[in-house]
Scaffold this motif. Structure first.
Motif, PDB file in Angstrom:
ATOM      1  N   UNK A  34     -52.808 -59.631  54.595  1.00 43.91           N
ATOM      2  CA  UNK A  34     -52.128 -60.702  55.125  1.00 43.91           C
ATOM      3  C   UNK A  34     -50.714 -60.123  55.976  1.00 43.91           C
ATOM      4  N   UNK A  35     -50.163 -60.813  56.711  1.00 44.10           N
ATOM      5  CA  UNK A  35     -49.119 -60.614  57.436  1.00 44.10           C
ATOM      6  C   UNK A  35     -47.983 -60.122  56.620  1.00 44.10           C
ATOM      7  N   UNK A  36     -47.484 -60.816  55.787  1.00 42.94           N
ATOM      8  CA  UNK A  36     -46.452 -60.226  54.619  1.00 42.94           C
ATOM      9  C   UNK A  36     -46.644 -59.050  54.126  1.00 42.94           C
ATOM     10  N   UNK A  37     -47.909 -58.780  53.779  1.00 44.35           N
ATOM     11  CA  UNK A  37     -48.183 -57.550  52.955  1.00 44.35           C
ATOM     12  C   UNK A  37     -48.419 -56.344  54.219  1.00 44.35           C
ATOM     13  N   UNK A  38     -48.557 -56.644  55.272  1.00 47.80           N
ATOM     14  CA  UNK A  38     -48.625 -55.323  56.461  1.00 47.80           C
ATOM     15  C   UNK A  38     -47.098 -55.172  56.694  1.00 47.80           C
ATOM     16  N   UNK A  39     -46.324 -56.306  56.614  1.00 48.24           N
ATOM     17  CA  UNK A  39     -44.839 -56.093  56.959  1.00 48.24           C
ATOM     18  C   UNK A  39     -44.006 -55.152  55.874  1.00 48.24           C
ATOM     19  N   UNK A  40     -44.449 -55.471  54.742  1.00 49.39           N
ATOM     20  CA  UNK A  40     -43.893 -54.925  53.421  1.00 49.39           C
ATOM     21  C   UNK A  40     -44.610 -53.372  53.537  1.00 49.39           C
ATOM     22  N   UNK A  41     -45.861 -52.973  53.786  1.00 49.94           N
ATOM     23  CA  UNK A  41     -46.251 -51.659  53.731  1.00 49.94           C
ATOM     24  C   UNK A  41     -45.716 -50.996  54.914  1.00 49.94           C
ATOM     25  N   UNK A  42     -45.202 -51.511  56.025  1.00 47.50           N
ATOM     26  CA  UNK A  42     -44.844 -50.925  57.163  1.00 47.50           C
ATOM     27  C   UNK A  42     -43.343 -50.513  56.945  1.00 47.50           C
ATOM     28  N   UNK A  43     -42.488 -51.400  56.230  1.00 54.47           N
ATOM     29  CA  UNK A  43     -41.085 -51.056  55.822  1.00 54.47           C
ATOM     30  C   UNK A  43     -41.094 -50.169  54.694  1.00 54.47           C
ATOM     31  N   UNK A  44     -42.185 -50.166  53.611  1.00 55.24           N
ATOM     32  CA  UNK A  44     -42.083 -49.168  52.745  1.00 55.24           C
ATOM     33  C   UNK A  44     -42.301 -47.784  53.328  1.00 55.24           C
ATOM     34  N   UNK A  45     -43.224 -47.695  54.163  1.00 59.71           N
ATOM     35  CA  UNK A  45     -43.550 -46.269  54.856  1.00 59.71           C
ATOM     36  C   UNK A  45     -42.476 -45.933  55.695  1.00 59.71           C
ATOM     37  N   UNK A  46     -41.682 -46.807  56.383  1.00 58.24           N
ATOM     38  CA  UNK A  46     -40.621 -46.240  57.186  1.00 58.24           C
ATOM     39  C   UNK A  46     -39.397 -45.956  56.224  1.00 58.24           C
ATOM     40  N   UNK A  47     -39.178 -46.480  54.995  1.00 55.67           N
ATOM     41  CA  UNK A  47     -38.279 -46.140  54.108  1.00 55.67           C
ATOM     42  C   UNK A  47     -38.531 -44.754  53.469  1.00 55.67           C
ATOM     43  N   UNK A  48     -39.830 -44.311  53.171  1.00 51.90           N
ATOM     44  CA  UNK A  48     -40.000 -43.103  52.881  1.00 51.90           C
ATOM     45  C   UNK A  48     -40.070 -42.148  53.697  1.00 51.90           C
ATOM     46  N   UNK A  49     -40.216 -42.602  54.917  1.00 48.28           N
ATOM     47  CA  UNK A  49     -40.436 -41.434  56.106  1.00 48.28           C
ATOM     48  C   UNK A  49     -39.093 -40.766  56.396  1.00 48.28           C
ATOM     49  N   UNK A  50     -37.918 -41.644  56.323  1.00 49.72           N
ATOM     50  CA  UNK A  50     -36.689 -41.259  56.651  1.00 49.72           C
ATOM     51  C   UNK A  50     -36.242 -40.171  55.909  1.00 49.72           C
ATOM     52  N   UNK A  51     -36.367 -39.851  54.506  1.00 48.89           N
ATOM     53  CA  UNK A  51     -36.006 -38.486  53.856  1.00 48.89           C
ATOM     54  C   UNK A  51     -36.998 -37.579  54.200  1.00 48.89           C
ATOM     55  N   UNK A  52     -38.238 -38.091  54.321  1.00 51.97           N
ATOM     56  CA  UNK A  52     -39.400 -37.049  54.789  1.00 51.97           C
ATOM     57  C   UNK A  52     -39.121 -36.109  56.016  1.00 51.97           C
TER      58      UNK A  52
END
Length: 81
Positions: A34-52
């Protein structure tokens, strides 16, 4: 205002994080979630990608020279004599 809001390194880190988050969100949406799950996945990856990417694009500018033969500390091809 003469100086930029963000440094070039910070801008690159944030840009790469946003691109990674968008790719993860898009792939999640293509997988049929679903769209909310896709948005949450994208935000989670973006949040983890910053320190990486922050650690990957290190601000340390020291140059590491390879050691020469037998641990002499002189790189091969250098002429010190």
């Amino acid at each position: 205002m003469d100086r930029p809001l963000l440094s070039l390194r910070s801008t690159l880190v944030f840009l790469l994080a946003v691109l990674a988050g968008a790719a993860a969100g898009g792939l999640t949406a293509l997988a049929g979630d679903s769209t909310p799950r896709s948005v949450l996945a994208g935000l989670a990856v973006a949040g983890l990608a910053v320190p990486f990417f922050n650690r990957l694009i290190d601000s340390d500018t020291t140059t590491v020279r390879p050691e020469g033969p037998a641990g002499t500390g002189i790189a091969e091809g250098e002429n010190h004599g």
